[in-house]
Design a protein around this motif. Structure first.
Motif, PDB file in Angstrom:
ATOM      1  N   GLU A  28      -3.633   4.014   6.637  1.00 25.20           N
ATOM      2  CA  GLU A  28      -3.997   2.631   6.450  1.00 25.20           C
ATOM      3  C   GLU A  28      -2.795   2.017   5.680  1.00 25.20           C
ATOM      4  OE1 GLU A  28      -5.763   5.539   6.829  1.00 25.20           O
ATOM      5  OE2 GLU A  28      -6.539   5.321   4.579  1.00 25.20           O
ATOM      6  N   GLN A  29      -2.151   2.792   5.012  1.00 26.98           N
ATOM      7  CA  GLN A  29      -0.947   2.450   4.061  1.00 26.98           C
ATOM      8  C   GLN A  29       0.235   2.107   4.859  1.00 26.98           C
ATOM      9  OE1 GLN A  29      -1.054   6.243   1.986  1.00 26.98           O
ATOM     10  NE2 GLN A  29      -0.513   4.965   0.059  1.00 26.98           N
ATOM     11  N   LEU A  30       0.449   2.742   6.014  1.00 25.92           N
ATOM     12  CA  LEU A  30       1.572   2.434   7.083  1.00 25.92           C
ATOM     13  C   LEU A  30       1.301   0.938   7.570  1.00 25.92           C
ATOM     14  CD1 LEU A  30       2.039   5.953   8.609  1.00 25.92           C
ATOM     15  CD2 LEU A  30       3.616   4.750   7.296  1.00 25.92           C
ATOM     16  N   CYS A  31      -0.027   1.036   7.836  1.00 24.78           N
ATOM     17  CA  CYS A  31      -0.307  -0.460   8.368  1.00 24.78           C
ATOM     18  C   CYS A  31       0.069  -1.374   7.539  1.00 24.78           C
ATOM     19  CB  CYS A  31      -1.817  -0.347   8.862  1.00 24.78           C
ATOM     20  SG  CYS A  31      -2.506  -1.551  10.004  1.00 24.78           S
ATOM     21  N   GLU A  32      -0.420  -1.422   6.170  1.00 24.09           N
ATOM     22  CA  GLU A  32      -0.032  -2.524   5.423  1.00 24.09           C
ATOM     23  C   GLU A  32       1.316  -2.756   5.104  1.00 24.09           C
ATOM     24  OE1 GLU A  32      -1.816  -1.366   1.727  1.00 24.09           O
ATOM     25  OE2 GLU A  32      -3.772  -1.128   2.507  1.00 24.09           O
ATOM     26  N   GLY A  33       2.210  -1.519   5.188  1.00 20.92           N
ATOM     27  CA  GLY A  33       3.608  -1.615   4.763  1.00 20.92           C
ATOM     28  C   GLY A  33       4.273  -2.218   6.057  1.00 20.92           C
ATOM     29  N   VAL A  34       3.732  -2.045   7.299  1.00 20.54           N
ATOM     30  CA  VAL A  34       4.190  -2.689   8.427  1.00 20.54           C
ATOM     31  C   VAL A  34       4.072  -4.308   8.499  1.00 20.54           C
ATOM     32  CG1 VAL A  34       4.270  -2.781  10.995  1.00 20.54           C
ATOM     33  CG2 VAL A  34       4.360  -0.820   9.968  1.00 20.54           C
ATOM     34  N   GLU A  35       2.741  -4.374   7.949  1.00 27.53           N
ATOM     35  CA  GLU A  35       2.246  -6.039   7.945  1.00 27.53           C
ATOM     36  C   GLU A  35       3.217  -6.638   6.928  1.00 27.53           C
ATOM     37  OE1 GLU A  35      -2.458  -5.262   8.790  1.00 27.53           O
ATOM     38  OE2 GLU A  35      -1.644  -6.516   6.904  1.00 27.53           O
ATOM     39  N   ARG A  36       3.428  -5.987   5.891  1.00 28.91           N
ATOM     40  CA  ARG A  36       4.401  -6.635   4.787  1.00 28.91           C
ATOM     41  C   ARG A  36       5.876  -7.079   5.480  1.00 28.91           C
ATOM     42  NH1 ARG A  36       5.858  -2.703   1.309  1.00 28.91           N
ATOM     43  NH2 ARG A  36       3.634  -1.653   1.334  1.00 28.91           N
ATOM     44  N   LEU A  37       6.519  -5.862   6.259  1.00 31.32           N
ATOM     45  CA  LEU A  37       7.660  -6.058   6.724  1.00 31.32           C
ATOM     46  C   LEU A  37       7.526  -7.223   7.606  1.00 31.32           C
ATOM     47  CD1 LEU A  37       8.910  -2.486   7.713  1.00 31.32           C
ATOM     48  CD2 LEU A  37       9.984  -4.041   6.145  1.00 31.32           C
ATOM     49  N   ALA A  38       6.315  -7.388   8.553  1.00 27.48           N
ATOM     50  CA  ALA A  38       6.501  -8.474   9.534  1.00 27.48           C
ATOM     51  C   ALA A  38       6.449  -9.960   8.776  1.00 27.48           C
ATOM     52  CB  ALA A  38       5.271  -8.171  10.420  1.00 27.48           C
ATOM     53  N   ARG A  39       5.658  -9.826   7.569  1.00 25.82           N
ATOM     54  CA  ARG A  39       5.486 -11.081   7.099  1.00 25.82           C
ATOM     55  C   ARG A  39       7.081 -11.588   6.679  1.00 25.82           C
ATOM     56  NH1 ARG A  39       0.550  -9.491   4.716  1.00 25.82           N
ATOM     57  NH2 ARG A  39       1.516  -8.495   3.083  1.00 25.82           N
TER      58      ARG A  39
END
Ligand code: IMP
Ligand code: MG
Length: 171
Positions: A8-19
């Motif tokens: 879940e943390q990785l998912c949030e981190g990748v979303e942040r990078l994508a933004r």
């Protein structure tokens, strides 16, 4: 093995990078260049959240390291698309000393991209020795050897859906 980053943390981190990346390149097209083999999981997750017209290229960097000691770095650009006149974003799994990213950017610049930036999932704290900084960082981590989500130890563990630190006895 100790889990440092859960799925879940990785998912949030990748979303942040994508933004961040969507925002930076808004209205432009982008060529994403993934570094084999460690970036494959990040690459697959990240590009599906990027909204601009996108091309994907690959380079291979192998350092023949089996522990935290860096070995000789070999770079292959055989799988790379033409970067001339393109906005290029280099994607790697981890920024440790920075030597891999430095060598790769020097290599890619020879193809005269319009711009060249970088994104990494992880940056190891206190290890930098090369004169370069990644432009986008998913997570800062302590100075430990980590595996999972693309990262390996002796070519194993890339498939783990989390990032975990190996103990000295496991290296
Ligand atoms: P650098 O050149 O020292 O920045 O190292 C970057 C490369 O070393 C990465 O692309 C990884 O392939 C590898 N690497 C560095 N630290 C780790 C780690 O903790 N686990 C797995 N691979 C690592
Ligand atoms: Mg690598």
């Amino acid at each position: 093995m100790r889990i440092l980053l859960k799925p879940e943390q990785l998912c949030e981190g990748v979303e942040r990078l994508a933004r961040e990346i969507n925002c930076h390149y808004f209205g432009r097209s982008l060529t994403v260049v993934g570094v084999l083999t460690g970036s494959i999981v990040l690459l697959a997750d990240l590009i599906r959240q990027l909204e601009m017209p996108l091309r994907v290229g690959l380079v291979q960097a192998s350092s023949y390291r089996h522990t935290s000691e860096a070995g000789e770095l070999k770079i292959s650009t055989d799988l790379l698309t033409d970067l001339h006149g393109c906005d290029v974003l280099l994607i790697d799994d981890i920024f440790d000393t920075g030597h891999t990213l430095l060598r790769l950017t020097q290599e890619l610049r020879q193809q005269s991209p319009t711009s060249l930036r970088s994104a990494v999932l992880l940056r190891k704290h206190g290890r930098k020795s090369a004169a370069i900084e990644p432009d986008h960082v998913g997570f800062e981590i302590p100075n430990e050897f980590v595996v999972g989500y693309g990262l390996d130890h002796r070519d194993l563990f890339r498939n783990l859906p989390y990032v975990a630190a190996l103990d000295a006895s496991e290296l």
